[in-house]
Design a protein around this motif. Sequence first.
Motif, PDB file in Angstrom:
ATOM      1  N   MET A  20       8.056  43.720  48.990  1.00 27.14           N
ATOM      2  CA  MET A  20       7.364  43.324  50.150  1.00 27.14           C
ATOM      3  C   MET A  20       8.312  43.168  51.320  1.00 27.14           C
ATOM      4  O   MET A  20       7.940  43.260  52.494  1.00 27.14           O
ATOM      5  CB  MET A  20       6.651  42.141  50.012  1.00 27.14           C
ATOM      6  CG  MET A  20       5.428  42.342  48.763  1.00 27.14           C
ATOM      7  SD  MET A  20       4.406  43.927  49.236  1.00 27.14           S
ATOM      8  CE  MET A  20       3.033  43.194  49.861  1.00 27.14           C
ATOM      9  N   LEU A  21       9.245  42.393  51.255  1.00 31.98           N
ATOM     10  CA  LEU A  21      10.167  41.892  52.016  1.00 31.98           C
ATOM     11  C   LEU A  21      10.927  43.160  52.713  1.00 31.98           C
ATOM     12  O   LEU A  21      11.166  43.326  53.971  1.00 31.98           O
ATOM     13  CB  LEU A  21      11.284  41.131  51.599  1.00 31.98           C
ATOM     14  CG  LEU A  21      12.420  40.472  52.584  1.00 31.98           C
ATOM     15  CD1 LEU A  21      11.664  39.359  53.492  1.00 31.98           C
ATOM     16  CD2 LEU A  21      13.549  39.790  51.803  1.00 31.98           C
TER      17      LEU A  21
ATOM     18  N   PRO B  66       3.322  36.967  53.303  1.00 27.31           N
ATOM     19  CA  PRO B  66       4.283  36.141  52.768  1.00 27.31           C
ATOM     20  C   PRO B  66       4.218  35.125  51.875  1.00 27.31           C
ATOM     21  O   PRO B  66       3.117  34.653  51.710  1.00 27.31           O
ATOM     22  CB  PRO B  66       4.663  35.279  54.073  1.00 27.31           C
ATOM     23  CG  PRO B  66       3.860  35.979  55.371  1.00 27.31           C
ATOM     24  CD  PRO B  66       2.942  36.708  54.598  1.00 27.31           C
TER      25      PRO B  66
ATOM     26  N   TYR C  74       9.591  46.219  52.778  1.00 33.45           N
ATOM     27  CA  TYR C  74       8.696  46.742  53.632  1.00 33.45           C
ATOM     28  C   TYR C  74       8.729  46.220  55.049  1.00 33.45           C
ATOM     29  O   TYR C  74       8.660  46.982  56.146  1.00 33.45           O
ATOM     30  CB  TYR C  74       7.112  46.781  53.092  1.00 33.45           C
ATOM     31  CG  TYR C  74       6.805  47.634  51.905  1.00 33.45           C
ATOM     32  CD1 TYR C  74       6.772  49.150  52.219  1.00 33.45           C
ATOM     33  CD2 TYR C  74       6.564  47.620  50.545  1.00 33.45           C
ATOM     34  CE1 TYR C  74       6.447  49.978  51.449  1.00 33.45           C
ATOM     35  CE2 TYR C  74       6.099  48.375  49.798  1.00 33.45           C
ATOM     36  CZ  TYR C  74       6.271  49.605  49.854  1.00 33.45           C
ATOM     37  OH  TYR C  74       5.968  50.690  49.085  1.00 33.45           O
ATOM     38  N   THR C  75       8.467  44.773  54.870  1.00 35.48           N
ATOM     39  CA  THR C  75       8.398  44.135  56.186  1.00 35.48           C
ATOM     40  C   THR C  75       9.509  44.506  57.116  1.00 35.48           C
ATOM     41  O   THR C  75       9.541  44.378  58.325  1.00 35.48           O
ATOM     42  CB  THR C  75       8.201  42.420  56.142  1.00 35.48           C
ATOM     43  OG1 THR C  75       7.745  42.270  54.874  1.00 35.48           O
ATOM     44  CG2 THR C  75       7.651  41.774  57.047  1.00 35.48           C
TER      45      THR C  75
END
Lengths: 292, 278
Positions: free
Chosen positions: A138-139, B48, A141-142
């Motif tokens: 996810m990180l 997040p 991707y971000t």
Amino acid sequence: MPSKQAHIRKQLVAYSFIAPNFIGFAVFTLVPIVFAIALAFLHWDGSNPIEWAGLANFRNLLDDDQFKAALKNTIVYTAGTVPLTLISSLLLAVLLNQGIKGRNFFRTVSFFPYVASLVAVAAVWNMIFNPSKGPVNMLLYTLGFENVPGWAADKDWAMITIILFSVWKYMGYYMIIYLAGLQGINPELYEAANLDGTNVWQRFRYVTVPQLSATTFFVMVMLTIQCFKVYDIVYMVTQGGPGTATLVLVYDIYNKAFISWNLGSASAVAMVLFALVLIVTLIQFRGNRKLQ
Amino acid sequence: MQVQSIQTKTITTILYALLILCALAMLLPFVWMVSASLKLDKDVFTFPIEWIPSNPRWENYLEIWTTIPLGTFIKNTAKLTVIVTILQLLTSSFAAYAFAKLEFKGRDLLFLGYVATIAMPWQVYMVPQFIMMRSFGLNNTHLAIIFLQAFSAFGVFLMKQFYMSIPDELCEAARIDGMSEYRIWAQIMLPLSKPALSTLTIFTFVNTWNDFLGPLLYLTRMELKTVQIGLRMFISQYSSEYGLIMAASVVALIPVVIVFLSLQKFFVQGVATAGLKG
């Protein structure tokens, strides 16, 4: 002059000290070792009559794709894990050795992954590195990466995932050994180097590294042997897959023995593992003699 | 001088930055684990990351005890760990005393045998060992794990190295006073060897508590399983119960954390001496 009887008594007392440990050690370690060597030359499934195999078990390994993959993967794993762990534990030890505040805290923290149970940390690791929803991807991707790695689920990344996990888990242990080594370096060497106007890198390169060569040698041997024996990390992160991408020697022994009950082949693979460890141990003996 | 101190300051800052980065890499997975253990399965992977759950689900820590027999697993592991550690300490220090302080025939050869097997990986002989234990009827018994772990060559080696550093004169004097060898061991050597015994305790404790492959081979009956294989079984059966898996993992970590933090000094010393001796 002690009498003969007293002498015999003394011997018996000595043996009585050894006996409790030695009997257990002989029955549960020495006998199985001899048995393991013998099994490599036999055909046996654990229940039917044993047959002589000669070298057949070893010859069969030459055409055994599982074994060949396992041997290759074990070597790749070792070649990746040993240098990475060595360098990161050395750097961490050097950082910690600079007389900083909170040294004990940092030391405890980096040692923690080593003592934590593997099953538990592997469970977290698998979730954090989950390809579709784990925080690591996810990180990524971000941060704008589009082709994020599939980690344990991708045959090209599975081995890398296991290597990274091993480095993370074991570097704290070797850092402690390096810290002990660093404490043995004579501080006058650094003072002399300072007077010569050297910079940080030069002091590291020309004082620290050579002074630590004995420690580095020891760490390298320990790490290599540990890598040859790897099993549980693989079992918990990739189960040897995808396909045979992370199948290692001990995994192959386990499968041959307890899944296909081909005990002769399993022992033949075990002998290959033993030979690898023996070679490294002999190198260590020779190296130690040289260093002394 | 001014330049020097600015340079030193920069280096110190970089140093701390690097160390904090390392510490984060080491610690964050554990923090994430605790955080996830207090969440609903559907919230575990929200991004997040919500480090402190707004609605902590403490029920996870109650549910795991009924979803899997975690209590039985912990009881089994604690029992095995305590028995193995005591046996290991007793038999190793006992044998090491003879190797270090007594003269007898075959001493050096016997000790060489011990040292040689330290280099022999257990994985090489685990198969015949299993077959042997099975023929003794020890498959699916805790006794198998005890026998497997309690008589390690490493323990004898570690204790012998320590006893060698205690002066022989101490034993000689006690012998002249008429003490038997057993009393010398119990009243002089054991009290003196506390540091080595502590090191061996923590190594054995952590190894036995965390052992995986041994129990995996020998213990297939549910009521005999240890925390590690029990937890592993739970993970493969309920792979999507993320919150519960994390809660069970936290519980499995706690005993080792306590032992480690209280005996840390000896652990570090033990690793360091093992490294220096080579």
